[in-house]
Design a protein around this motif. Sequence first.
Motif, PDB file in Angstrom:
ATOM      1  N   ILE A 113       0.859  -1.178   0.000  1.00  0.00           N
ATOM      2  CA  ILE A 113       0.000   0.000   0.000  1.00  0.00           C
ATOM      3  C   ILE A 113       0.897   1.230   0.000  1.00  0.00           C
ATOM      4  O   ILE A 113       1.782   1.356   0.859  1.00  0.00           O
ATOM      5  CB  ILE A 113      -0.913  -0.007   1.239  1.00  0.00           C
ATOM      6  CG1 ILE A 113      -1.800  -1.262   1.229  1.00  0.00           C
ATOM      7  CG2 ILE A 113      -1.765   1.252   1.304  1.00  0.00           C
ATOM      8  CD1 ILE A 113      -2.545  -1.497   2.525  1.00  0.00           C
ATOM      9  N   ARG A 151      -6.087   8.455   6.270  1.00  0.00           N
ATOM     10  CA  ARG A 151      -6.099   7.496   7.387  1.00  0.00           C
ATOM     11  C   ARG A 151      -7.175   6.431   7.225  1.00  0.00           C
ATOM     12  O   ARG A 151      -6.899   5.232   7.398  1.00  0.00           O
ATOM     13  CB  ARG A 151      -6.308   8.250   8.707  1.00  0.00           C
ATOM     14  CG  ARG A 151      -6.467   7.323   9.896  1.00  0.00           C
ATOM     15  CD  ARG A 151      -6.519   8.066  11.203  1.00  0.00           C
ATOM     16  NE  ARG A 151      -6.727   7.157  12.324  1.00  0.00           N
ATOM     17  CZ  ARG A 151      -6.636   7.503  13.599  1.00  0.00           C
ATOM     18  NH1 ARG A 151      -6.357   8.759  13.919  1.00  0.00           N
ATOM     19  NH2 ARG A 151      -6.836   6.611  14.559  1.00  0.00           N
ATOM     20  N   ALA A 152      -8.379   6.814   6.901  1.00  0.00           N
ATOM     21  CA  ALA A 152      -9.473   5.853   6.807  1.00  0.00           C
ATOM     22  C   ALA A 152      -9.190   4.807   5.733  1.00  0.00           C
ATOM     23  O   ALA A 152      -9.464   3.613   5.926  1.00  0.00           O
ATOM     24  CB  ALA A 152     -10.790   6.566   6.513  1.00  0.00           C
ATOM     25  N   GLU A 153      -8.621   5.234   4.624  1.00  0.00           N
ATOM     26  CA  GLU A 153      -8.360   4.298   3.528  1.00  0.00           C
ATOM     27  C   GLU A 153      -7.258   3.315   3.884  1.00  0.00           C
ATOM     28  O   GLU A 153      -7.398   2.103   3.673  1.00  0.00           O
ATOM     29  CB  GLU A 153      -7.991   5.055   2.251  1.00  0.00           C
ATOM     30  CG  GLU A 153      -7.725   4.121   1.077  1.00  0.00           C
ATOM     31  CD  GLU A 153      -7.389   4.853  -0.211  1.00  0.00           C
ATOM     32  OE1 GLU A 153      -6.994   4.180  -1.187  1.00  0.00           O
ATOM     33  OE2 GLU A 153      -7.518   6.097  -0.234  1.00  0.00           O
ATOM     34  N   VAL A 154      -6.144   3.809   4.411  1.00  0.00           N
ATOM     35  CA  VAL A 154      -5.041   2.897   4.721  1.00  0.00           C
ATOM     36  C   VAL A 154      -5.425   1.939   5.843  1.00  0.00           C
ATOM     37  O   VAL A 154      -5.088   0.743   5.791  1.00  0.00           O
ATOM     38  CB  VAL A 154      -3.754   3.674   5.069  1.00  0.00           C
ATOM     39  CG1 VAL A 154      -3.862   4.389   6.417  1.00  0.00           C
ATOM     40  CG2 VAL A 154      -2.552   2.739   5.069  1.00  0.00           C
ATOM     41  N   GLU A 155      -6.160   2.413   6.842  1.00  0.00           N
ATOM     42  CA  GLU A 155      -6.585   1.520   7.914  1.00  0.00           C
ATOM     43  C   GLU A 155      -7.521   0.436   7.403  1.00  0.00           C
ATOM     44  O   GLU A 155      -7.406  -0.729   7.801  1.00  0.00           O
ATOM     45  CB  GLU A 155      -7.253   2.320   9.030  1.00  0.00           C
ATOM     46  CG  GLU A 155      -6.274   3.095   9.903  1.00  0.00           C
ATOM     47  CD  GLU A 155      -6.951   3.691  11.119  1.00  0.00           C
ATOM     48  OE1 GLU A 155      -8.186   3.847  11.103  1.00  0.00           O
ATOM     49  OE2 GLU A 155      -6.237   4.003  12.089  1.00  0.00           O
ATOM     50  N   ALA A 156      -8.431   0.788   6.522  1.00  0.00           N
ATOM     51  CA  ALA A 156      -9.376  -0.192   5.982  1.00  0.00           C
ATOM     52  C   ALA A 156      -8.649  -1.256   5.166  1.00  0.00           C
ATOM     53  O   ALA A 156      -8.939  -2.461   5.278  1.00  0.00           O
ATOM     54  CB  ALA A 156     -10.427   0.505   5.140  1.00  0.00           C
ATOM     55  N   ARG A 157      -7.695  -0.822   4.343  1.00  0.00           N
ATOM     56  CA  ARG A 157      -6.975  -1.768   3.487  1.00  0.00           C
ATOM     57  C   ARG A 157      -6.064  -2.683   4.307  1.00  0.00           C
ATOM     58  O   ARG A 157      -5.977  -3.897   4.063  1.00  0.00           O
ATOM     59  CB  ARG A 157      -6.180  -1.011   2.425  1.00  0.00           C
ATOM     60  CG  ARG A 157      -7.071  -0.334   1.388  1.00  0.00           C
ATOM     61  CD  ARG A 157      -6.288   0.503   0.386  1.00  0.00           C
ATOM     62  NE  ARG A 157      -5.373  -0.317  -0.414  1.00  0.00           N
ATOM     63  CZ  ARG A 157      -4.663   0.164  -1.427  1.00  0.00           C
ATOM     64  NH1 ARG A 157      -4.788   1.464  -1.781  1.00  0.00           N
ATOM     65  NH2 ARG A 157      -3.850  -0.609  -2.118  1.00  0.00           N
ATOM     66  N   LEU A 211      -1.651   7.878   1.876  1.00  0.00           N
ATOM     67  CA  LEU A 211      -3.094   7.734   1.736  1.00  0.00           C
ATOM     68  C   LEU A 211      -3.811   8.312   2.963  1.00  0.00           C
ATOM     69  O   LEU A 211      -3.239   8.408   4.045  1.00  0.00           O
ATOM     70  CB  LEU A 211      -3.468   6.250   1.591  1.00  0.00           C
ATOM     71  CG  LEU A 211      -2.973   5.529   0.344  1.00  0.00           C
ATOM     72  CD1 LEU A 211      -3.454   4.079   0.369  1.00  0.00           C
ATOM     73  CD2 LEU A 211      -3.438   6.225  -0.917  1.00  0.00           C
TER      74      LEU A 211
END
Length: 229
Positions: free
Chosen positions: A207, A213-219, A211
Amino acid sequence: MIAAVRTIFFTIIFFGGSSFFAITAFFGSLLHQGLMRWAVRGWARYQHFCAKWILGIDVRIEGSLRDRPVLYAIKHESMYETIDMPRVFARPSVVAKRQLFDIPFWGKAALAYGMIPVDREGGASALRDMLARSKALLADGRPVVIFPEGTRVRHGESPPLQSGFAGLYKMLNVPVVPVAVNSGRLMPRNHWLRRSGTITYKVGEEIPAGLPRAEVEARVHAAMNALNN
């Protein structure tokens, strides 16, 4: 009954032999860096040997785990993967809770090796120290390994990531590689019995840095829990 006998035998042999590697690593940190690194990696290999030949546990890696200056976010289900990192990588820098560095002999050697203490109650100064150590080790070409859940979880559980992960990802500004682990199937949390089988590391897609925060945490959360079923 067989599993119980194996577990007792493993506990005696592994923890008994571990003191040799801890003491050797300590003296190596004072006298010779090569000896210290040998002892740290030797402890990981010793655990792997004992788990394989006493417990009947094999390890499989799906994907590639290489020494690169990136952040590896790894699922944490047992003690096994914590100790195993210097065997999986050549020179990993593992972010670990501060209390582990208080272990006699081992704590000083772990700092000298490049392990990174995290003190959740240490405030801003502890965070600055962790960041400084992480940046220096990344600049040296070493991977930084973090267990974003903060503590061991039972196999199948998927708690939210600790807030410190997103902060570290943002401030280090490097890619993150999530890794799923299913060691809790064979070495369950809060249970003494160890079972035979295969521990799998499943390496997720890299990854990129930067990115939201919400996107990287979800991925990362999804990839880390890919082996939950």
